[in-house]
Each structure stands twice: as structure tokens, then as C-alpha cells.
Design a protein around this motif. Structure first.
Motif, PDB file in Angstrom:
ATOM      1  N   THR A 403       0.837  -1.196   0.000  1.00 55.73           N
ATOM      2  CA  THR A 403       0.000   0.000   0.000  1.00 55.73           C
ATOM      3  C   THR A 403       0.872   1.246   0.000  1.00 55.73           C
ATOM      4  OG1 THR A 403      -0.073  -0.055   2.431  1.00 55.73           O
ATOM      5  CG2 THR A 403      -1.893  -1.112   1.244  1.00 55.73           C
ATOM      6  N   ILE A 404       0.242   2.371  -0.327  1.00 55.74           N
ATOM      7  CA  ILE A 404       0.899   3.672  -0.274  1.00 55.74           C
ATOM      8  C   ILE A 404      -0.147   4.685   0.166  1.00 55.74           C
ATOM      9  CG2 ILE A 404       0.427   4.335  -2.682  1.00 55.74           C
ATOM     10  CD1 ILE A 404       3.322   5.448  -2.744  1.00 55.74           C
ATOM     11  N   GLY A 405       0.292   5.776   0.779  1.00 52.92           N
ATOM     12  CA  GLY A 405      -0.636   6.793   1.261  1.00 52.92           C
ATOM     13  C   GLY A 405      -0.544   8.065   0.445  1.00 52.92           C
ATOM     14  N   ALA A 406      -1.637   8.818   0.427  1.00 55.93           N
ATOM     15  CA  ALA A 406      -1.668  10.087  -0.308  1.00 55.93           C
ATOM     16  C   ALA A 406      -2.635  11.030   0.391  1.00 55.93           C
ATOM     17  CB  ALA A 406      -2.077   9.864  -1.758  1.00 55.93           C
ATOM     18  N   LEU A 407      -2.098  11.901   1.224  1.00 58.87           N
ATOM     19  CA  LEU A 407      -2.940  12.893   1.889  1.00 58.87           C
ATOM     20  C   LEU A 407      -3.498  13.856   0.858  1.00 58.87           C
ATOM     21  CD1 LEU A 407      -0.571  13.665   4.888  1.00 58.87           C
ATOM     22  CD2 LEU A 407      -2.796  12.516   5.037  1.00 58.87           C
ATOM     23  N   GLY A 408      -4.800  14.052   0.888  1.00 57.40           N
ATOM     24  CA  GLY A 408      -5.460  14.955  -0.050  1.00 57.40           C
ATOM     25  C   GLY A 408      -6.069  14.265  -1.249  1.00 57.40           C
ATOM     26  N   ARG A 409      -5.948  12.961  -1.339  1.00 57.75           N
ATOM     27  CA  ARG A 409      -6.454  12.252  -2.529  1.00 57.75           C
ATOM     28  C   ARG A 409      -7.952  12.406  -2.698  1.00 57.75           C
ATOM     29  NH1 ARG A 409      -7.688   5.939  -1.624  1.00 57.75           N
ATOM     30  NH2 ARG A 409      -9.071   6.548  -3.307  1.00 57.75           N
ATOM     31  N   ASP A 410      -8.689  12.633  -1.594  1.00 57.38           N
ATOM     32  CA  ASP A 410     -10.143  12.762  -1.664  1.00 57.38           C
ATOM     33  C   ASP A 410     -10.591  14.213  -1.826  1.00 57.38           C
ATOM     34  OD1 ASP A 410      -9.167  13.443   0.818  1.00 57.38           O
ATOM     35  OD2 ASP A 410     -10.846  12.605   1.939  1.00 57.38           O
ATOM     36  N   ARG A 411      -9.646  15.119  -2.044  1.00 51.54           N
ATOM     37  CA  ARG A 411      -9.996  16.538  -2.106  1.00 51.54           C
ATOM     38  C   ARG A 411      -9.936  17.118  -3.518  1.00 51.54           C
ATOM     39  NH1 ARG A 411      -9.237  18.995   3.221  1.00 51.54           N
ATOM     40  NH2 ARG A 411      -8.402  17.475   4.686  1.00 51.54           N
ATOM     41  N   SER A 412      -9.273  16.419  -4.457  1.00 50.46           N
ATOM     42  CA  SER A 412      -9.090  16.979  -5.789  1.00 50.46           C
ATOM     43  C   SER A 412      -9.085  15.884  -6.834  1.00 50.46           C
ATOM     44  CB  SER A 412      -7.773  17.768  -5.865  1.00 50.46           C
ATOM     45  OG  SER A 412      -6.671  16.882  -5.997  1.00 50.46           O
ATOM     46  N   THR A 413      -9.027  16.302  -8.096  1.00 57.65           N
ATOM     47  CA  THR A 413      -8.983  15.342  -9.199  1.00 57.65           C
ATOM     48  C   THR A 413      -7.632  14.647  -9.296  1.00 57.65           C
ATOM     49  OG1 THR A 413      -8.357  17.105 -10.737  1.00 57.65           O
ATOM     50  CG2 THR A 413     -10.707  16.591 -10.551  1.00 57.65           C
ATOM     51  N   LEU A 414      -6.700  14.977  -8.426  1.00 58.91           N
ATOM     52  CA  LEU A 414      -5.449  14.226  -8.355  1.00 58.91           C
ATOM     53  C   LEU A 414      -5.665  12.825  -7.787  1.00 58.91           C
ATOM     54  CD1 LEU A 414      -3.037  16.977  -6.966  1.00 58.91           C
ATOM     55  CD2 LEU A 414      -3.074  16.048  -9.296  1.00 58.91           C
ATOM     56  N   PRO A 517      -3.610  17.865 -20.877  1.00 58.10           N
ATOM     57  CA  PRO A 517      -3.903  19.231 -21.330  1.00 58.10           C
ATOM     58  C   PRO A 517      -4.629  20.076 -20.287  1.00 58.10           C
ATOM     59  CG  PRO A 517      -4.501  17.605 -23.004  1.00 58.10           C
ATOM     60  CD  PRO A 517      -4.191  16.841 -21.757  1.00 58.10           C
ATOM     61  N   SER A 518      -5.397  19.424 -19.395  1.00 55.93           N
ATOM     62  CA  SER A 518      -6.186  20.156 -18.409  1.00 55.93           C
ATOM     63  C   SER A 518      -5.462  20.214 -17.062  1.00 55.93           C
ATOM     64  CB  SER A 518      -7.553  19.495 -18.215  1.00 55.93           C
ATOM     65  OG  SER A 518      -8.265  19.459 -19.435  1.00 55.93           O
ATOM     66  N   LEU A 519      -5.736  21.276 -16.317  1.00 55.71           N
ATOM     67  CA  LEU A 519      -5.176  21.404 -14.977  1.00 55.71           C
ATOM     68  C   LEU A 519      -6.006  20.615 -13.975  1.00 55.71           C
ATOM     69  CD1 LEU A 519      -4.422  25.239 -14.891  1.00 55.71           C
ATOM     70  CD2 LEU A 519      -2.736  23.406 -14.956  1.00 55.71           C
ATOM     71  N   PRO A 520      -5.384  20.018 -12.981  1.00 49.80           N
ATOM     72  CA  PRO A 520      -6.158  19.392 -11.901  1.00 49.80           C
ATOM     73  C   PRO A 520      -7.038  20.425 -11.198  1.00 49.80           C
ATOM     74  CG  PRO A 520      -3.841  18.750 -11.796  1.00 49.80           C
ATOM     75  CD  PRO A 520      -3.934  19.865 -12.790  1.00 49.80           C
ATOM     76  N   ARG A 521      -8.095  19.917 -10.559  1.00 47.29           N
ATOM     77  CA  ARG A 521      -9.045  20.808  -9.878  1.00 47.29           C
ATOM     78  C   ARG A 521      -9.413  20.254  -8.521  1.00 47.29           C
ATOM     79  NH1 ARG A 521     -13.248  21.483 -14.973  1.00 47.29           N
ATOM     80  NH2 ARG A 521     -11.810  22.555 -16.380  1.00 47.29           N
ATOM     81  N   TRP A 522      -9.704  21.159  -7.614  1.00 47.10           N
ATOM     82  CA  TRP A 522     -10.295  20.744  -6.342  1.00 47.10           C
ATOM     83  C   TRP A 522     -11.715  20.256  -6.583  1.00 47.10           C
ATOM     84  CZ3 TRP A 522      -7.018  20.186  -2.555  1.00 47.10           C
ATOM     85  CH2 TRP A 522      -5.897  21.016  -2.453  1.00 47.10           C
ATOM     86  N   LEU A 523     -12.150  19.284  -5.825  1.00 49.47           N
ATOM     87  CA  LEU A 523     -13.538  18.842  -5.898  1.00 49.47           C
ATOM     88  C   LEU A 523     -14.444  19.886  -5.242  1.00 49.47           C
ATOM     89  CD1 LEU A 523     -13.111  15.064  -4.959  1.00 49.47           C
ATOM     90  CD2 LEU A 523     -13.178  16.121  -7.237  1.00 49.47           C
ATOM     91  N   PRO A 524     -15.701  19.964  -5.661  1.00 49.08           N
ATOM     92  CA  PRO A 524     -16.615  20.951  -5.060  1.00 49.08           C
ATOM     93  C   PRO A 524     -16.741  20.799  -3.548  1.00 49.08           C
ATOM     94  CG  PRO A 524     -17.560  20.038  -7.061  1.00 49.08           C
ATOM     95  CD  PRO A 524     -16.328  19.237  -6.774  1.00 49.08           C
ATOM     96  N   SER A 525     -16.549  19.588  -3.023  1.00 50.35           N
ATOM     97  CA  SER A 525     -16.669  19.353  -1.584  1.00 50.35           C
ATOM     98  C   SER A 525     -15.456  19.841  -0.802  1.00 50.35           C
ATOM     99  CB  SER A 525     -16.862  17.856  -1.309  1.00 50.35           C
ATOM    100  OG  SER A 525     -15.779  17.109  -1.848  1.00 50.35           O
ATOM    101  N   SER A 526     -14.366  20.196  -1.490  1.00 48.59           N
ATOM    102  CA  SER A 526     -13.146  20.607  -0.801  1.00 48.59           C
ATOM    103  C   SER A 526     -13.274  22.034  -0.295  1.00 48.59           C
ATOM    104  CB  SER A 526     -11.945  20.499  -1.745  1.00 48.59           C
ATOM    105  OG  SER A 526     -10.812  21.103  -1.176  1.00 48.59           O
ATOM    106  N   GLU A 527     -12.574  22.330   0.813  1.00 51.99           N
ATOM    107  CA  GLU A 527     -12.543  23.689   1.339  1.00 51.99           C
ATOM    108  C   GLU A 527     -11.564  24.567   0.577  1.00 51.99           C
ATOM    109  OE1 GLU A 527     -11.258  20.877   2.577  1.00 51.99           O
ATOM    110  OE2 GLU A 527     -10.338  21.255   4.539  1.00 51.99           O
ATOM    111  N   PHE A 528     -10.811  23.988  -0.372  1.00 54.44           N
ATOM    112  CA  PHE A 528      -9.828  24.731  -1.145  1.00 54.44           C
ATOM    113  C   PHE A 528     -10.304  24.842  -2.590  1.00 54.44           C
ATOM    114  CE2 PHE A 528      -7.587  21.972   1.928  1.00 54.44           C
ATOM    115  CZ  PHE A 528      -7.175  22.952   2.811  1.00 54.44           C
TER     116      PHE A 528
END
Length: 533
Positions: A403-414, A517-528
Motif C-alpha cells: 500500500t501507499i498513502g496520499a494525503l489529499g487524494r479525496d480533495r481533488s482530481t489528483l 492538457p487540463s489542470l487538476p481541480r479541487w472537488l466541489p466538496s473541498s474547502e480549497f
């Protein structure tokens, strides 16, 4: 998320997955050498604006140059200057009943304190008011202050947030930014308080008193710029010291803590008065972020960049613990720099992606993410042209994982991008709750607050060849026995297969974002969210 945006994310994920067969070259011997050198006693703990810190920065710049990366700092160099004020505190704290004989606490054993303003002498005396968790969060219908006039008061508060004790409020045991000590000091300043004292427990702080003792009794740094508003001082006290003082005032810390977990809590005038003095040896110094660029190949996208960040600093020389005073910071964060240099070397051996990749090794992370905050205030490329930030802090030196961890994975299209990158390496991205509030504690966070989608990539805890629970147990041992202590030293037992996994996942994620071609985006549910142009 719009259908168009979701389709872009899925195409990007498929692009990453299709690269399964592509081999990512990783030089684990070189990463071991980087870690060994940066964690050496010769670098004296890599504190900012010290000889050891400058050696670390020069070493990283030399490694960037050796890899053929372009300078991305000021005036054609690899360095971005960061002006700091260093403050070495010598505090005293006494408190007791109004009109009674105050008790003077023993520095480091019972309390630590530091100046929040770059002044040689800070003195504050006033009534102590218990303000619960010290939170004002309208979106959670929570206000610990209830409009009470707290100007000139000394605020006594709990760390963490009420979700720690009540799963129905905030995000239960997942720490929010409101639970971080940084927020609490910001809010105390907004309330006009003279100072703030945090009550330490290992459960609420998520680390033992030894971490507080070592972290806050060494030189502290602030960005050399005006701060408004600000309190005069801040500090921590042990749970036992707070409990004893409150008993003399006829109050019970357990009862106060239970009351603080309810929305109807109101500030409590404790009847205690505190007197705090902090004499600080001041020095205005210049430290540096170290920055290098791998230019993008696409003329339309090369002016944009994916940032890969990792801090080089640690705590320097501090209080002696078990005969050692050098806080080497091997895992935190010589390991992150070793991994960043591993990523840089791998990327230079692969076809260049469309967007540029910029590596930023930051200073003064341990003093409050100051290097990354300075970068955000004066970015080397405009933040709207910064596609994403991938951060490496305390990387894996214990072996290969599933496994690997990724803080913020549920906040943006990353999120889907790193999931696909992990799958390409045969890994699963963990979905554990962020109990320690780690998302708010490393260099990606100032970028996130400024609107740039960000991830912090960390080790998973399901280790190959180890029993279930071994990884979590080792992490707890590290947090209790080595984190921010002199015992965080280089060990011959370090194993780099897991760090190599993190490097390969970071490379795949960076390349996928840099080629889309597109920039990543925060999800609408994110505070950022990205500021609108």
C-alpha cells in the motif's frame, strides 16, 4: 464534478495505467548516500541559517546541478532567499490564585514558551481563561468564545478538536485544521488575547511531551515580515501542571474538558493569574529554498509546472536526551530529500513531459511551513500556472509495501491519478482517516490554502514479509521514540525498496499531470479552490 472534468480525470488515469510496462529507473544506492550525508552529525541537525543548514542546501543544489537540472531560484541560481527572524527563547512562567503565592513552573519539564513577535523581550500578565478547544467554526455551529471579551487575557486551551471525544461533531477522530495548534494561536490573536497556553496530552497532541520539549526550546523562526494581529507569546504546559493549578482554583480539568466537548460551552474564568516573560536572543538571517527546473517539452504547456516539494531542515542542536543533543532528522526529512533526488534522477532519464517539473526543497518547515509559505507569497512561477504540488515528507525506510498513502487524494482530481499510478506499481492507495491531521502539517498545505491542488505522498503500512500491524506498530514507535528527538538518526538497517516504490509512484503521478492538457481541480466538496482569474 462536471462530466467533462470527470472524463478528463479518467483519461488521465487510463494514461497512467497504460504505462505499467514502462520501467521507472530508481537508484536506491544514491538515495541511501544522500540520506546518510544529510543526517550526519557534521550537519548538526540542519537548522535554518546555520552552518549545517547551509551545507545541506549547498549539497542539494550540487545534486540538482549534477543531474543537469536548470537553476530555478533567484538571479540564475538554485536558491530562493527566505528572510527569517531567529528567536532562541529563555522563558519563565508562574501562575496561581489571584492575590496568592504563584508557582513558578520548571522550564522544559513542566512548560515551554516562546515569543510570537520578533521582539527581544515579551512580558504578559493577566487572568487565565479556559476557552475549551479555542475554536470558532460557523460551519460546524461551534463557538467556544460566545462573544466574551478576551482582550488582554491569557487563554488556556485544549489541543485537537471536539471530534476527538464525540464522533458526532466535526469529523470525529479525523483531525481538522481547527484542531491544529497553529489555528488556535491564530484565533487567540483574533480574540485580542495576550497569549495562549496549550494543555498537552499525548492522545490529543498525537505525540509525547519529549517532542514538545525538544521542538520548542530550540531557536524558533518567523518570516521577517509584519504579522498582524498577533499574540505576545504562546506555550505548552503538561497535563499534570495544568491539572494541579486548576485544582488550587477549585476546578477539575476532566470536568472542564467534558464541558468543552459540547456546543453550549462558555469560557471559564479560572481565578488564576499568570505571568510570562520570554527573553529571546534575536538574529535576522537569510535562509533559502533550493529550486531546480526540468523544462517541459510542449511549447504551450512548458510555462506551467508540477512542483515536487520536500523540506531539508530539521531542529538543529537542542536539549540533551540520553546523551545526544544533535537532532539529525534522518527520517524527518533527510529521507524526503533522498526520495526527491531519486525522483529528479528518474525524471531526467525519461522523455521530458509537456509541462515543466520544478523541484523545491524548502527551509524552515519545522518552524511552521515557513519556506513553503514564503514561496507561496513570492512564487517562482505564478500559482495559477502551477498544475499541482506533490510533497514528500518522512519517506519509507522500512521495506516494500502493498500500500501507499496520499494525503489529499479525496480533495481533488489528483485522487484518481495517484490511484492509477499506484496500481501501475502493484500498490493500493490507503484510505485511512487522517487522525493526526497530517494534511495540515507539511509543505503542501500553504499551496493548498492558496488554491493549488496538492498531495503529500507517504508510506503505506502493509509491509511485504511482515505480520499484519507491524507497519503501524513501527510508525507508533517512531512517533514516540524518535520523532523530533536526537534518536532520529541514520541506521544501517534502513531498507529502500519502499522508498523506491514511493519514487516510482511520484514519477508516474508527476508525468501524468504534466502531460494532461487540463489542470487538476479541487472537488466541489473541498474547502480549497483555485482563485478565479
Amino acid at each position: 464534478m462536471t462530466i467533462r472534468c470527470w472524463n478528463t480525470v479518467m483519461m488521465l488515469a487510463l494514461m497512467t495505467t497504460s504505462a505499467v510496462s514502462q520501467q521507472i529507473p530508481v537508484d536506491t544506492a544514491a538515495m541511501d548516500a544522500h540520506l546518510r550525508f544529510l543526517a550526519s552529525d557534521l550537519l548538526e541537525g540542519r537548522a535554518p541559517a546555520t552552518r549545517g543548514g547551509r551545507l545541506a542546501a549547498e549539497y542539494i543544489a550540487a545534486q540538482f546541478q549534477a543531474l543537469g537540472l536548470q537553476p530555478a531560484g533567484a538571479n540564475g541560481t538554485y536558491f530562493q532567499p527566505v528572510a527569517l527572524v531567529g528567536m532562541t527563547p529563555q522563558p519563565t512562567l508562574s501562575w496561581g490564585l489571584t492575590g496568592g503565592q504563584p508557582e513558578t513552573l520548571v522550564y522544559r519539564d513542566a512548560f515551554v514558551a516562546w515569543a510570537e513577535r520578533p521582539e527581544a523581550d515579551i512580558a504578559a500578565a493577566g487572568d487565565v481563561v479556559f476557552v475549551g478547544y479555542g475554536i470558532r467554526a460557523p460551519e460546524w455551529q461551534w463557538d467556544d468564545f460566545k462573544g466574551m471579551d478576551l482582550r488582554g487575557k491569557i487563554l488556556l486551551m485544549l489541543v485537537n478538536d471536539p471530534g476527538l471525544v464525540d464522533s458526532t461533531v466535526f469529523l470525529a477522530k479525523v483531525l481538522t485544521y481547527y484542531g491544529r495548534w497553529t489555528y488556535k494561536l491564530e484565533e487567540a490573536a483574533r480574540q485580542g488575547a495576550a497569549g495562549a497556553i496549550l494543555i498537552h496530552t499525548t492522545e490529543s497532541a498525537t505525540y509525547p511531551w519529549e517532542v514538545v520539549r525538544g521542538s520548542w526550546s530550540v531557536e524558533q523562526f518567523k518570516l521577517d515580515q509584519p504579522h498582524s494581529p498577533s499574540i505576545g507569546f504562546a506555550g505548552w504546559v503538561t497535563e499534570g501542571s495544568a491539572r494541579a493549578a486548576l485544582i488550587k482554583a477549585g476546578l477539575n480539568l476532566d470536568s472542564l474538558s467534558r464541558a468543552a466537548g459540547r456546543r453550549d460551552f462558555r469560557p471559564v474564568a479560572t481565578g488564576l493569574q499568570a505571568s510570562v516573560r520570554v527573553h529571546s536572543a534575536l538574529r535576522r538571517v537569510e535562509s533559502e529554498n533550493v529550486a531546480a527546473r526540468l523544462p517541459g517539452r510542449d511549447p504551450r504547456l512548458a510555462s506551467q509546472a508540477v512542483l515536487i516539494t520536500s523540506h531539508w531542515d530539521h531542529k538543529g542542536i537542542g536539549p540533551i536526551i540520553r546523551g545526544d543533543s544533535i537532532y539529525n532528522g534522518a527520517e524527518d526529512n533527510a529521507s524526503g530529500i533522498a526520495a526527491m533526488l531519486g525522483v529528479a534522477k528518474a525524471l531526467t532519464q525519461l522523455p521530458r513531459p509537456g509541462r515543466s517539473i520544478i523541484f523545491v526543497s524548502t527551509t524552515a518547515e519545522e518552524s511552521g511551513l515557513l519556506g513553503s509559505e514564503a514561496y507561496v507569497q513570492q512564487p517562482l512561477i505564478p500559482l495559477p500556472q502551477t498544475a499541482a504540488v506533490l510533497n514528500l515528507d518522512v519517506t519509507n525506510v522500512r521495506g516494500a509495501t502493498r500500500t501507499i498513502g496520499a494525503l489529499g487524494r479525496d480533495r481533488s482530481t489528483l485522487g484518481p491519478v495517484i490511484v492509477a499510478a499506484a496500481q501501475a506499481e502493484g500498490l493500493t492507495v490507503e484510505a485511512k482517516p487522517d487522525v493526526r491531521g497530517s494534511f495540515f502539517r507539511s509543505d503542501h498545505f500553504p499551496f493548498a490554502r492558496a488554491g493549488v491542488p496538492a498531495l503529500s505522498i507517504f508510506p503505506g503500512d502493509d509491509f511485504i514479509g511482515r505480520s499484519p500491524g507491524w507497519g503501524e506498530e513501527e510508525e507508533n514507535i517512531y512517533n514516540q521514540q524518535r520523532y523530533h528527538q536526537p534518536s532520529d538518526e541514520y541506521r544501517p538497517t534502513f531498507r529502500y525498496a519502499g522508498m523506491a516504490q514511493q519514487v516510482r509512484v511520484t514519477v508516474r503521478t508527476a508525468r501524468a499531470v504534466a502531460n494532461d492538457p487540463s489542470l487538476p481541480r479541487w472537488l466541489p466538496s473541498s474547502e480549497f479552490q483555485r482563485p478565479q482569474p
